[in-house]
Design an enzyme around this catalytic site. Structure first.
Site, mmCIF file in Angstrom:
data_model
loop_
_atom_site.group_PDB
_atom_site.id
_atom_site.type_symbol
_atom_site.label_atom_id
_atom_site.label_comp_id
_atom_site.label_asym_id
_atom_site.label_seq_id
_atom_site.Cartn_x
_atom_site.Cartn_y
_atom_site.Cartn_z
ATOM 1 N N ASN A 1 0.837 -1.206 0.000
ATOM 2 C CA ASN A 1 0.000 0.000 0.000
ATOM 3 C C ASN A 1 0.869 1.254 0.000
ATOM 4 O O ASN A 1 0.597 2.206 -0.737
ATOM 5 C CB ASN A 1 -0.926 0.014 1.223
ATOM 6 C CG ASN A 1 -2.221 -0.733 0.980
ATOM 7 O OD1 ASN A 1 -3.095 -0.264 0.259
ATOM 8 N ND2 ASN A 1 -2.332 -1.919 1.560
ATOM 9 N N ASN B 1 -6.036 5.048 8.410
ATOM 10 C CA ASN B 1 -5.742 3.609 8.366
ATOM 11 C C ASN B 1 -6.574 2.998 7.250
ATOM 12 O O ASN B 1 -7.586 3.565 6.822
ATOM 13 C CB ASN B 1 -6.099 2.953 9.703
ATOM 14 C CG ASN B 1 -5.681 1.493 9.738
ATOM 15 O OD1 ASN B 1 -4.635 1.113 9.214
ATOM 16 N ND2 ASN B 1 -6.524 0.644 10.313
ATOM 17 N N HIS C 1 -8.469 -0.706 6.268
ATOM 18 C CA HIS C 1 -8.886 -2.006 6.806
ATOM 19 C C HIS C 1 -9.394 -2.844 5.630
ATOM 20 O O HIS C 1 -10.160 -2.338 4.805
ATOM 21 C CB HIS C 1 -9.993 -1.804 7.851
ATOM 22 C CG HIS C 1 -10.358 -3.064 8.546
ATOM 23 N ND1 HIS C 1 -9.580 -3.593 9.560
ATOM 24 C CD2 HIS C 1 -11.380 -3.930 8.364
ATOM 25 C CE1 HIS C 1 -10.121 -4.726 9.966
ATOM 26 N NE2 HIS C 1 -11.216 -4.953 9.261
HETATM 27 C C1 GRF Z 1 -3.494 -4.706 3.989
HETATM 28 O O1 GRF Z 1 -4.396 -5.718 3.706
HETATM 29 C C2 GRF Z 1 -4.095 -3.725 4.945
HETATM 30 O O2 GRF Z 1 -5.470 -3.590 4.803
HETATM 31 C C3 GRF Z 1 -3.814 -4.333 6.266
HETATM 32 O O3 GRF Z 1 -2.534 -4.895 6.122
HETATM 33 C C4 GRF Z 1 -2.287 -5.199 4.756
HETATM 34 C C5 GRF Z 1 -1.029 -4.500 4.381
HETATM 35 O O4 GRF Z 1 -0.560 -4.878 3.137
HETATM 36 N N1 GRF Z 1 -4.033 -3.425 7.322
HETATM 37 P P1 GRF Z 1 0.763 -4.172 2.584
HETATM 38 O O5 GRF Z 1 1.820 -4.278 3.690
HETATM 39 O O6 GRF Z 1 0.425 -2.761 2.261
HETATM 40 O O7 GRF Z 1 1.167 -4.963 1.391
#
Ligand code: GRF
Length: 197
Positions: free
Chosen positions: A13, A106, A108
């Site tokens: 992300n 955040n 989710h």
């Molecule tokens: C994502 O699914 C997010 O929603 C959750 O942790 C995961 C993180 O994925 N809180 P990344 O580390 O961004 O690949």
């Protein structure tokens, strides 16, 4: 707008947001990537993206107060305006939530308020959605307050789930939505079309 990202693991992300902001020329500077986990791939991604990687964990300190004080000093020193949690698996200290009121986001991996709260993280969420037989899931970007997963919802994105989808398929589909809506939310905040207060 100076942004600090917090991530504990992969950081996909984080990378998706940084790339989207740069591609679109959004006036936001990804300044820090803070991880509690020295092995987090997110730290590697930060190096590759030219964002300062910082390993900072309460485990490095004798007291919670010392950790919190260093954390807040770090954010201060870099004049951070917005904090983006991207797969950060630690509680945010209360003093930080108070100081950055309505400035901590955040994501989710479900359509809150469904599948939020204690124990609802990672694959636990997608397995619960699968076991309930839901025909859709998605992701939620929300503000962080003292009650986890309960801050104001800023944006949601949905995905359809087919009968053939295993929990891993749901996870993959949801992650794609996360990358899209998290970047969009931040763009809207920077451009002033989404108000945080
Ligand atoms: C994502 O699914 C997010 O929603 C959750 O942790 C995961 C993180 O994925 N809180 P990344 O580390 O961004 O690949």
């Amino acid at each position: 707008m100076n942004i600090a990202f917090f991530a504990s693991h992969g950081g996909s992300n984080f990378q998706a947001i940084v790339e989207a902001l740069r591609d679109k020329g959004i006036a936001a500077a990804p300044v820090l990537l803070i991880s509690n986990n020295s092995d987090a791939y997110a730290l590697e991604r930060a190096k590759n993206l030219g964002v300062k990687p910082v390993h900072l964990s309460s485990a490095q300190y004798d007291t919670a107060e010392e950790f919190q004080s260093d954390l807040l000093s770090l954010l201060d020193k870099h004049e951070i305006d917005l904090v983006v949690l991207a797969g950060y698996m630690r509680m945010i200290p209360k003093v930080m939530i108070e100081k950055y009121k309505n400035r901590i986001l955040n994501i989710h991996p479900a359509l809150l308020p469904k599948y939020g709260g204690k124990g609802m993280y990672g694959m636990n969420v997608h397995r619960a959605v699968y076991e309930a037989g839901d025909t859709e899931s998605g992701a939620t970007v929300h503000l962080v307050n003292e009650k986890y997963d309960e801050g104001r919802i800023l944006k949601q994105g949905k995905v359809a789930i087919s009968k053939e989808d295993a929990p891993e398929d749901i996870a993959r589909k949801v992650l794609e939505v996360e990358h899209r809506i998290y970047a969009e939310t931040i763009e809207e905040i920077v451009e002033g079309t989404l108000e945080l207060d």
